[in-house]
Motif scaffolding. Structure first.
Motif, PDB file in Angstrom:
ATOM      1  N   LYS A  44      37.926  25.343 -13.686  1.00  0.00           N
ATOM      2  CA  LYS A  44      37.676  24.207 -12.730  1.00  0.00           C
ATOM      3  C   LYS A  44      36.480  24.673 -11.736  1.00  0.00           C
ATOM      4  O   LYS A  44      35.716  24.004 -11.509  1.00  0.00           O
ATOM      5  CB  LYS A  44      38.882  23.690 -11.908  1.00  0.00           C
ATOM      6  N   ASP A  48      32.962  22.839 -11.935  1.00  0.00           N
ATOM      7  CA  ASP A  48      32.782  22.104 -10.758  1.00  0.00           C
ATOM      8  C   ASP A  48      31.220  22.507 -10.148  1.00  0.00           C
ATOM      9  O   ASP A  48      30.457  21.624  -9.779  1.00  0.00           O
ATOM     10  CB  ASP A  48      33.631  22.203  -9.445  1.00  0.00           C
ATOM     11  N   MET A  77      40.681  24.257 -17.433  1.00  0.00           N
ATOM     12  CA  MET A  77      40.310  24.299 -16.368  1.00  0.00           C
ATOM     13  C   MET A  77      41.269  24.986 -15.261  1.00  0.00           C
ATOM     14  O   MET A  77      40.985  25.479 -14.305  1.00  0.00           O
ATOM     15  CB  MET A  77      40.531  22.609 -15.643  1.00  0.00           C
TER      16      MET A  77
END
Length: 165
Positions: A44, A48, A77
């Motif tokens: 993640k 991001d 993630m």
């Protein structure tokens, strides 16, 4: 007093500890990017960072894909990046691709960057014959692509003309 304390401390103790990193290459349909990732980063964190760099807000359609031993997999993630079965040779390469397709792209793909990334991926899959597209639909899609390109070039020409004034 401060001088006495500083003289007792070594230079290395004054330096802030830098986290250990590894290099990652992200390949999109029209660009490549490289990032230094911390060893502790989860999927993640990397995902991001890529989405922020692209300016992408409609993130739920996309994922990071990697290939290991002729097998394709998606980065999870909630798992550390290096805990995946990825190549440990740097840079570690991931492909930023659409993972899910909307039922109605016209209504669900709002952001221009999202539409662009989807268009490039579908175009490549049609040209690579990974998805079937009837000849009539192929001609229609090609005409849309040409029209979009010409419209963009025309808009750029108008902007350049007015900037010269």
């Amino acid at each position: 007093m401060a001088g006495a304390i500083a003289s007792r401390m070594s230079f290395s103790s004054l330096k802030r500890k830098q986290p250990k990193t590894f290099t990652v290459r992200i390949v999109t349909m029209d660009a490549e990017m490289e990032f230094n990732c911390e060893m502790k980063w989860k999927g993640k964190d990397l995902f991001d960072l890529v989405c922020r760099t692209l300016g992408l807000r409609e993130t739920w359609f996309f994922g990071l894909q990697y290939t290991i031993k002729d097998t394709v997999a998606w980065l999870k993630m909630d798992k550390k990046v290096l805990e995946h079965d990825v190549s440990k040779e740097e840079p570690v390469t991931f492909h930023f691709l659409a993972k899910f397709y909307p039922e109605n792209a016209e209504e669900e793909l709002v952001q221009e960057i999202t539409q662009h990334l989807f268009f490039l991926q579908v175009k490549k899959q049609i040209l690579d014959e990974k998805i079937y597209c009837p000849p009539e639909a192929s001609v229609l899609l090609a005409s849309y692509a040409v029209q979009a390109k010409l419209t963009l070039q025309s808009a750029k020409s108008r902007v350049a003309f007015f900037e010269e004034l």
